[in-house]
Design a protein around this motif. Structure first.
Motif, PDB file in Angstrom:
ATOM      1  N   TYR A 148     -79.420  56.473 -18.164  1.00 40.13           N
ATOM      2  CA  TYR A 148     -78.530  57.853 -18.047  1.00 40.13           C
ATOM      3  C   TYR A 148     -77.858  58.117 -16.869  1.00 40.13           C
ATOM      4  O   TYR A 148     -76.584  58.314 -17.193  1.00 40.13           O
ATOM      5  CB  TYR A 148     -79.700  58.894 -17.939  1.00 40.13           C
ATOM      6  CG  TYR A 148     -78.992  60.275 -17.820  1.00 40.13           C
ATOM      7  CD1 TYR A 148     -78.430  60.949 -18.759  1.00 40.13           C
ATOM      8  CD2 TYR A 148     -79.143  60.665 -16.683  1.00 40.13           C
ATOM      9  CE1 TYR A 148     -77.888  62.044 -18.471  1.00 40.13           C
ATOM     10  CE2 TYR A 148     -78.456  61.950 -16.130  1.00 40.13           C
ATOM     11  CZ  TYR A 148     -77.856  62.497 -17.266  1.00 40.13           C
ATOM     12  OH  TYR A 148     -77.431  63.669 -17.025  1.00 40.13           O
ATOM     13  N   ALA A 149     -78.406  57.578 -15.692  1.00 39.91           N
ATOM     14  CA  ALA A 149     -77.619  57.725 -14.520  1.00 39.91           C
ATOM     15  C   ALA A 149     -76.403  56.818 -14.600  1.00 39.91           C
ATOM     16  O   ALA A 149     -75.259  57.080 -14.272  1.00 39.91           O
ATOM     17  CB  ALA A 149     -78.499  57.249 -13.314  1.00 39.91           C
ATOM     18  N   LEU A 150     -76.728  55.675 -15.197  1.00 38.50           N
ATOM     19  CA  LEU A 150     -75.585  54.570 -15.067  1.00 38.50           C
ATOM     20  C   LEU A 150     -74.610  55.112 -15.767  1.00 38.50           C
ATOM     21  O   LEU A 150     -73.378  54.885 -15.598  1.00 38.50           O
ATOM     22  CB  LEU A 150     -76.010  53.188 -15.494  1.00 38.50           C
ATOM     23  CG  LEU A 150     -74.828  52.093 -15.997  1.00 38.50           C
ATOM     24  CD1 LEU A 150     -74.713  51.442 -14.594  1.00 38.50           C
ATOM     25  CD2 LEU A 150     -75.376  51.178 -17.143  1.00 38.50           C
ATOM     26  N   ILE A 151     -74.960  55.634 -17.171  1.00 33.47           N
ATOM     27  CA  ILE A 151     -73.826  55.991 -18.037  1.00 33.47           C
ATOM     28  C   ILE A 151     -72.927  57.456 -17.591  1.00 33.47           C
ATOM     29  O   ILE A 151     -71.625  57.446 -17.628  1.00 33.47           O
ATOM     30  CB  ILE A 151     -74.377  56.319 -19.291  1.00 33.47           C
ATOM     31  CG1 ILE A 151     -74.773  55.064 -20.108  1.00 33.47           C
ATOM     32  CG2 ILE A 151     -73.410  56.950 -20.332  1.00 33.47           C
ATOM     33  CD1 ILE A 151     -75.476  55.119 -21.506  1.00 33.47           C
ATOM     34  N   GLN A 152     -73.896  58.148 -16.644  1.00 37.31           N
ATOM     35  CA  GLN A 152     -73.211  59.189 -16.175  1.00 37.31           C
ATOM     36  C   GLN A 152     -72.163  58.798 -15.249  1.00 37.31           C
ATOM     37  O   GLN A 152     -70.927  59.270 -14.996  1.00 37.31           O
ATOM     38  CB  GLN A 152     -74.063  60.205 -15.485  1.00 37.31           C
ATOM     39  CG  GLN A 152     -75.014  61.026 -16.337  1.00 37.31           C
ATOM     40  CD  GLN A 152     -74.055  62.149 -16.899  1.00 37.31           C
ATOM     41  OE1 GLN A 152     -73.723  61.867 -18.216  1.00 37.31           O
ATOM     42  NE2 GLN A 152     -73.721  63.132 -16.235  1.00 37.31           N
ATOM     43  N   ALA A 153     -72.247  58.135 -14.169  1.00 37.95           N
ATOM     44  CA  ALA A 153     -71.799  57.519 -13.071  1.00 37.95           C
ATOM     45  C   ALA A 153     -70.425  56.619 -13.756  1.00 37.95           C
ATOM     46  O   ALA A 153     -69.615  56.650 -13.378  1.00 37.95           O
ATOM     47  CB  ALA A 153     -72.480  56.698 -12.283  1.00 37.95           C
ATOM     48  N   TRP A 154     -70.829  55.824 -14.564  1.00 30.96           N
ATOM     49  CA  TRP A 154     -69.800  54.897 -15.223  1.00 30.96           C
ATOM     50  C   TRP A 154     -68.639  55.664 -16.168  1.00 30.96           C
ATOM     51  O   TRP A 154     -67.610  55.194 -16.018  1.00 30.96           O
ATOM     52  CB  TRP A 154     -70.472  53.907 -16.265  1.00 30.96           C
ATOM     53  CG  TRP A 154     -69.625  52.853 -16.627  1.00 30.96           C
ATOM     54  CD1 TRP A 154     -69.247  52.625 -18.086  1.00 30.96           C
ATOM     55  CD2 TRP A 154     -69.269  51.637 -15.987  1.00 30.96           C
ATOM     56  NE1 TRP A 154     -68.707  51.306 -17.958  1.00 30.96           N
ATOM     57  CE2 TRP A 154     -68.637  50.906 -16.928  1.00 30.96           C
ATOM     58  CE3 TRP A 154     -69.282  51.265 -14.690  1.00 30.96           C
ATOM     59  CZ2 TRP A 154     -67.867  49.773 -16.544  1.00 30.96           C
ATOM     60  CZ3 TRP A 154     -69.014  49.868 -14.259  1.00 30.96           C
ATOM     61  CH2 TRP A 154     -68.329  49.248 -15.203  1.00 30.96           C
ATOM     62  N   ASN A 155     -68.990  56.813 -16.741  1.00 27.31           N
ATOM     63  CA  ASN A 155     -68.494  57.225 -17.502  1.00 27.31           C
ATOM     64  C   ASN A 155     -67.621  58.639 -17.160  1.00 27.31           C
ATOM     65  O   ASN A 155     -66.889  59.237 -17.628  1.00 27.31           O
ATOM     66  CB  ASN A 155     -68.895  57.725 -18.647  1.00 27.31           C
ATOM     67  CG  ASN A 155     -69.054  56.387 -19.698  1.00 27.31           C
ATOM     68  OD1 ASN A 155     -68.706  55.533 -19.380  1.00 27.31           O
ATOM     69  ND2 ASN A 155     -69.915  56.606 -20.748  1.00 27.31           N
ATOM     70  N   GLU A 156     -67.987  59.177 -15.893  1.00 29.17           N
ATOM     71  CA  GLU A 156     -67.451  60.321 -15.253  1.00 29.17           C
ATOM     72  C   GLU A 156     -66.086  60.143 -14.933  1.00 29.17           C
ATOM     73  O   GLU A 156     -65.360  59.224 -14.456  1.00 29.17           O
ATOM     74  CB  GLU A 156     -68.209  60.644 -13.877  1.00 29.17           C
ATOM     75  CG  GLU A 156     -68.132  62.223 -13.589  1.00 29.17           C
ATOM     76  CD  GLU A 156     -66.910  62.588 -13.224  1.00 29.17           C
ATOM     77  OE1 GLU A 156     -66.741  64.085 -13.538  1.00 29.17           O
ATOM     78  OE2 GLU A 156     -66.115  62.061 -12.663  1.00 29.17           O
ATOM     79  N   TYR A 157     -65.200  61.387 -15.536  1.00 31.39           N
ATOM     80  CA  TYR A 157     -63.868  61.256 -15.339  1.00 31.39           C
ATOM     81  C   TYR A 157     -63.250  62.240 -14.377  1.00 31.39           C
ATOM     82  O   TYR A 157     -62.424  62.046 -13.569  1.00 31.39           O
ATOM     83  CB  TYR A 157     -63.210  61.510 -16.726  1.00 31.39           C
ATOM     84  CG  TYR A 157     -61.472  61.658 -16.582  1.00 31.39           C
ATOM     85  CD1 TYR A 157     -61.116  60.446 -16.860  1.00 31.39           C
ATOM     86  CD2 TYR A 157     -61.064  62.888 -16.766  1.00 31.39           C
ATOM     87  CE1 TYR A 157     -59.395  60.540 -16.641  1.00 31.39           C
ATOM     88  CE2 TYR A 157     -59.707  62.753 -16.861  1.00 31.39           C
ATOM     89  CZ  TYR A 157     -58.956  61.717 -16.724  1.00 31.39           C
ATOM     90  OH  TYR A 157     -57.519  61.738 -16.691  1.00 31.39           O
ATOM     91  N   LEU A 158     -63.785  63.712 -14.463  1.00 32.15           N
ATOM     92  CA  LEU A 158     -63.028  64.664 -13.764  1.00 32.15           C
ATOM     93  C   LEU A 158     -62.964  64.486 -11.991  1.00 32.15           C
ATOM     94  O   LEU A 158     -61.966  64.578 -11.626  1.00 32.15           O
ATOM     95  CB  LEU A 158     -63.710  66.158 -14.329  1.00 32.15           C
ATOM     96  CG  LEU A 158     -62.656  67.306 -14.146  1.00 32.15           C
ATOM     97  CD1 LEU A 158     -61.524  67.107 -14.727  1.00 32.15           C
ATOM     98  CD2 LEU A 158     -63.498  68.546 -14.695  1.00 32.15           C
ATOM     99  N   TYR A 159     -64.233  64.331 -11.923  1.00 30.05           N
ATOM    100  CA  TYR A 159     -64.342  64.310 -10.372  1.00 30.05           C
ATOM    101  C   TYR A 159     -63.705  63.216  -9.952  1.00 30.05           C
ATOM    102  O   TYR A 159     -63.327  63.013  -8.837  1.00 30.05           O
ATOM    103  CB  TYR A 159     -66.021  64.426  -9.970  1.00 30.05           C
ATOM    104  CG  TYR A 159     -66.276  65.924 -10.014  1.00 30.05           C
ATOM    105  CD1 TYR A 159     -66.419  66.547  -8.819  1.00 30.05           C
ATOM    106  CD2 TYR A 159     -66.695  66.636 -11.107  1.00 30.05           C
ATOM    107  CE1 TYR A 159     -67.030  67.839  -8.800  1.00 30.05           C
ATOM    108  CE2 TYR A 159     -67.004  67.853 -11.063  1.00 30.05           C
ATOM    109  CZ  TYR A 159     -66.977  68.333  -9.931  1.00 30.05           C
ATOM    110  OH  TYR A 159     -67.563  69.888  -9.990  1.00 30.05           O
TER     111      TYR A 159
END
Lengths: 321, 295, 425
Positions: B221-232
């Motif tokens: 979960y953490a990996l995907i969150q960090a890997w895919n985050e765009y806006l910030y």
């Protein structure tokens, strides 16, 4: 049916640690706080402090000029709140968000549970395939997923209309899925659920592995059908995970942003506004940061209201430890 | 993936399970068919991405879509690599995601232990607070977070991005791990401690292996969150320090979306996540076996 | 140099706090020589004319040895969001590309530094639509970069099959041709593919009928879409859609060239690059576009050409930039006559009238060059950007096109929404 009624009996159940009971051997309060310190520190810094700023912002007059010149902004009291709360458009948005959340969360959990249970029952190679698909779709950046969904549902060159038009008697060529808001939200919900299933299914599947097989076995020996076994053995063990997943799904689906924002090309029509896009519109389209902040604060309060029941439930589970 | 549940591995349970499954072969076929349906429906967008990535760019958009590439083409991949700094951005994404996952797991596990294994004043408040902070819509926090990072001079720095992502994944990590720890009987570690294990020993030998599925779920979960985050990422980092998701934004222009290279780019971006998943999966299997033997 | 300094003092009030931080160590009024400049352009430059960027960089480095140029490219929507945030910091870009309808909202808040117009080539006859967008209170705050006109693009083969052999020059000829084409190809075909949300075209009809979006009176703007003349224009626009457009009425114009490439329509009225993009083998599914496209200046119902919206880009220097002189120098190399030549070759209009004139003689560019004969521009009101960002016009047009609201009701509602934001800074 005794095994069914007390599913956890075979697993040594953690003792309740009520106020009268001394937490044996586990030191004072210093250790847990030490363990918590890094998490709390990070959260206070990057969420807590900005959150305070967000709240103060909502009581001020804060636009681009203030932002660029580093001005604090003038206090304007509760003007933002009276305006937002008195606006029927806002309440329409609230209602829409709640309905959408309800539908998406229910669908996500039911479908996720279905996939998780299925994964226990299929052959290894099918399970491997499901896993690959789940992870691959989970790994797909939201930006890309939205691009693909928008494209699949496009009225002129979308693959879905093409496929549906192959059906006898159906002509979907040129059909726009977003003309009718209901259909539009169906597409958005599908996409959100699609994106959430991998996480829910994988977590539930991991949880399922914690369900002691002997228990299910014993229940079956006692003549319980699969539905009963699921209800009385599997579900109770999974309960903490389900409660957690529901909580998170509610939070995430109420906070859904890119799926609505980008599906509507970065400018959702009034009939597609949900709380986050509405707040974003106020803050970044109208550059009225204080109004956007006020809407965000109201959103958090609403969420807390919605979640109050669940939080109590979760705390109850917490007390079992 | 997680087909190595402790119960399945214990010698006693295995024959029972086998006996149970034998009479249900027919059921298995039905389940398999259902499973394949899930694969087709759920996998369609992924398949469409791959299909587009590998077919010639001129076939990408077609009112009569082609379901299989007529000829395999890697042109889209080289086209994608020509745009901007792919490798640099992927490298930065790896650093940020790796740090977020690693730090998130360690810090989050400590906190999860604290709130699920200790009784102390303020525990409930902490639990509620950690849940509540997740409710803040991140979109609304852009400006305050940006101003904060600006104040502490972390704009356009990977550390700033890592700390931001940590806050996104920490509440979740703590919550999920707590859910898993609650399901591990305290007696297991207590008896281990009676048997002479230190508290640390008990933790590493008993809890950690049993937590493996939870750790996997949260790390992915953490990996995907960090890997895919765009806006910030888009707001905090300047372009020369940009992450991979923002790099993908290069294909969306005022003259339309460049579907073919974009799909090739996101295919390449998906590889690290899938690889990570495969690696983790093996570790889990090993950890679980160890746990089952010791327990 | 001195003039530059005086100009800089003009914005000093606003920047005072920041500038003080930046130049404290120097003490004297003169800032330290910056070692680098940061240039923000939209992806168009990166995708379509990278050689021009390089040309400008080379010219700049030849003059300022050792100064590094950092380029950042943004997609249109992301750019402003990022700019809004970054302007709150000390590390601001030195050159930013802005759409010509975007600038005013920033100018009223003092976000950009004034420039010395005389330093830039062709500044004497910049296109009005561009010059207007960088002028505020009589001062110049940016440099026009390039413009884009709208042209009619149609398929000669389809027209010919319907018995039309020559591009229309009057409204009657146009509707006559479209009628024939529509009849010939049946009602799944769009004789004129005109997405309803494309407000540039819809408003052109409003302008043509003598109406407008809003008018100014004593510094106060009032929306006028529900005035009889505006409504008359919208009625003509609506009848065009009803008669000739049989595609998806909820779409905007962003994928017009893709749909056009699929051969479902004969005419589009859009940016001059769209025809070429549709004829690209990637998008052309008919295989016939390349040889059969013809562009022409679209006639309007009123006898003139349909009023043309001149969209375009400007280059501005944020007031907080510490390298404003260098930034101006870079902009000069990026917008001079040589640069405009490159931009013209990519299907754009140059930033100056003198450069536009010769294009009329070249058949390839004649249609778009004529666009300047009859143009219109959005109201130069402080709150206009919000009207655009809130999609008030698009939503109104969408409602009218699909029949959700009558023209009268829709315009009245839109007027109210516009009035609520157009005067706010």
């Amino acid at each position: 049916m005794s095994a069914v009624d007390t599913p956890l009996d075979k697993v040594p159940r953690p003792r309740p640690a009520g106020p009268g009971r001394k937490p044996r051997r586990f030191g004072g309060a210093a250790l847990p706080w030490t363990l918590l310190a890094p998490t709390i520190g990070v959260l206070l810094l990057v969420l807590g402090y900005p959150l305070v700023r967000l709240v103060t912002l909502s009581f001020k007059q804060y636009g681009q000029a203030e932002l660029w010149q580093g001005l604090p902004g003038d206090w304007q009291g509760v003007a933002n709140y009276t305006h937002v709360l008195g606006d029927p458009v806002f309440w329409g948005v609230v209602l829409r968000t709640l309905l959408f959340t309800l539908a998406a969360v229910l669908l996500t959990l039911v479908a996720g549970m279905g996939v998780a249970l299925l994964m226990q029952r299929v052959s290894t190679w099918v399970k491997a395939l499901i896993n690959i698909v789940l992870v691959a779709s989970w790994a797909m950046p939201v930006v890309v997923a939205i691009t693909i969904f928008k494209w699949m549902f496009d009225s002129d060159y979308g693959v879905l209309n093409w496929l549906l038009s192959r059906l006898p008697g159906a002509d979907f060529s040129g059909h726009n899925w977003f003309t009718d808001t209901k259909q539009g939200f169906l597409v958005i919900t599908l996409m959100v659920v699609w994106g959430a299933i991998p996480f829910v299914a994988i977590t539930l599947h991991a949880g399922l592995t914690q369900v002691p097989k002997e228990l299910e076995e014993a229940a079956r020996m006692d003549g319980a059908g699969p539905v009963k076994v699921f209800r009385h053995v599997t579900l109770p063990v999974l309960k903490p995970i389900i409660v957690m997943l529901t909580t998170l799904s509610v939070i995430w689906d109420m906070g859904v942003f890119p799926q609505v924002f980008l599906m509507r090309d970065g400018h959702p029509e009034p009939a597609y506004q949900v709380l986050t896009t509405y707040s974003y519109d106020q803050a970044f389209v109208a550059n009225d940061y204080d109004a956007g902040a006020a809407i965000a604060v109201v959103t958090v309060l609403l969420l807390l209201g919605v979640m109050a029941v669940y939080m109590r439930q979760m705390l109850k589970i917490g007390e079992v430890e | 993936m997680l087909d190595t549940a402790p119960a399945e591995r214990t010698p006693a349970a295995a024959p029972a399970a086998r006996a149970l499954r034998r009479p249900r072969r027919k059921g298995r076929t039905v389940y398999n068919l259902l499973g394949l349906l899930v694969v087709v429906v759920s996998g369609f967008p992924v398949y469409w991405m791959l299909n587009t990535a590998f077919k010639p760019a001129k076939d990408a958009i077609d009112p009569d879509p082609k379901f299989f590439p007529t000829s395999l083409s890697f042109q889209n991949f080289s086209d994608a690599l020509d745009v901007g700094d792919f490798w640099g951005s992927v490298g930065r994404s790896l650093i940020v995601s790796g740090a977020t996952v690693g730090l998130g797991l360690v810090i989050g596990l400590l906190a999860a232990l604290a709130i699920s294994r200790f009784v102390f004043r303020g525990r409930k408040a902490v639990i509620v607070a950690i849940l509540a902070v997740q409710m803040v819509p991140l979109v609304a926090m852009i400006i305050p977070v940006f101003l904060l990072l600006n104040q502490i001079d972390q704009i356009d720095k990977l550390t700033g991005l890592i700390v931001t992502y940590l806050t996104f994944v920490l509440p979740f990590t703590v919550w999920t791990l707590r859910g898993f720890i609650v399901n591990i009987p305290k007696e297991l570690e207590e008896s281990a401690m009676v048997d002479g294990c230190t508290r640390m020993g008990a933790f590493f030998r008993i809890i950690l292996p049993l937590l493996a599925p939870g750790l996997v779920a949260t790390s992915i979960y953490a990996l995907i969150q960090a890997w895919n985050e765009y806006l910030y990422a888009m707001l905090i980092m300047s372009q020369e320090n940009q992450t991979a998701t923002v790099w993908l934004g290069n294909f969306v222009t005022s003259r339309g979306t460049d579907y073919a290279p974009m799909m090739a780019g996101s295919t390449m971006m998906g590889v690290p996540v899938v690889v990570f998943f495969l690696i983790v999966q093996r570790r889990v299997a090993a950890g679980l076996t160890a746990g089952a033997v010791k327990g | 140099m001195k003039r530059k300094l005086i100009a800089a003092i003009g914005v000093a009030v606003m920047v005072a706090g920041v500038a003080a931080c930046g130049s404290d160590d120097k003490g004297s009024g003169k800032a330290a020589a910056p070692k680098e400049i940061t240039v923000w352009l939209t992806v168009d430059a990166q995708k379509n004319w990278p050689e021009l960027v390089k040309q400008a960089d080379d010219a700049f480095t030849a003059k300022h040895k050792g100064v590094k140029i950092r380029h950042e490219y943004y997609e249109w929507t992301a750019k402003n969001q990022k700019l809004d945030a970054v302007l709150a910091t000390k590390k601001v870009p030195d050159v930013v590309e802005m759409g010509n309808t975007e600038t005013l909202g920033y100018l009223v808040k003092g976000a950009f530094a004034p420039v010395d117009k005389s330093k830039f080539e062709n500044s004497g006859d910049w296109l009005d639509a561009l010059e207007g967008s960088v002028t505020y209170n009589g001062k110049t705050y940016g440099v026009p970069y390039y413009a884009g006109a709208r042209v009619g693009t149609w398929r000669k083969d389809v027209a010919k099959a319907a018995g039309v052999t020559k591009a229309p020059t009057t409204w009657a000829e146009l509707t006559d041709a479209l009628d024939k084409i529509q009849k010939k190809n049946g009602d799944k075909f769009s004789a004129w593919y005109q997405p309803s949300r494309d407000w540039y075209t819809a408003l052109a009809f409003v302008k043509d009928a003598g109406g407008d979006v809003a008018k100014e009176d004593g510094g106060k703007w009032t929306a006028t879409l529900s005035d009889p003349k505006s409504i008359e224009g919208l009625k003509t626009w609506k009848s065009v859609l009803d008669t000739y457009f049989h595609g998806d009425k909820n779409k905007d114009e962003s994928d017009r060239y893709i749909v056009y490439g699929q051969g479902k329509s004969a005419l589009i009225y859009g940016a001059s690059w769209e025809g070429g993009a549709a004829a690209d083998p990637k998008t052309d599914k008919t295989g016939k576009l390349k040889d059969n496209l013809e562009t022409f200046a679209l006639p309007g119902p009123n006898g003139d050409l349909l009023p043309n919206f001149i969209g375009g880009s400007d280059l501005v220097i944020p007031a907080k930039s510490a390298a404003q002189d260098l930034a101006a120098d870079w902009i000069n190399g990026f917008t001079d006559s040589a640069a405009q030549k490159v931009l013209i070759s990519k299907g754009n209009l140059p930033n100056a009238k003198s450069l536009l004139a010769p294009l009329k003689d070249d058949p390839a560019t004649a249609a778009s060059a004529r666009a300047n004969e009859n143009t219109w521009f959005v109201p130069t009101a402080p709150g206009w950007l919000q009207v655009e960002k809130k999609q008030i016009l698009q939503n109104m047009l969408n409602d009218i096109a699909v029949g959700k609201a009558s023209i009268e009701d829709a315009t009245k509602a839109a007027d109210e929404q516009i009035n609520a934001v157009i005067n706010a800074g």
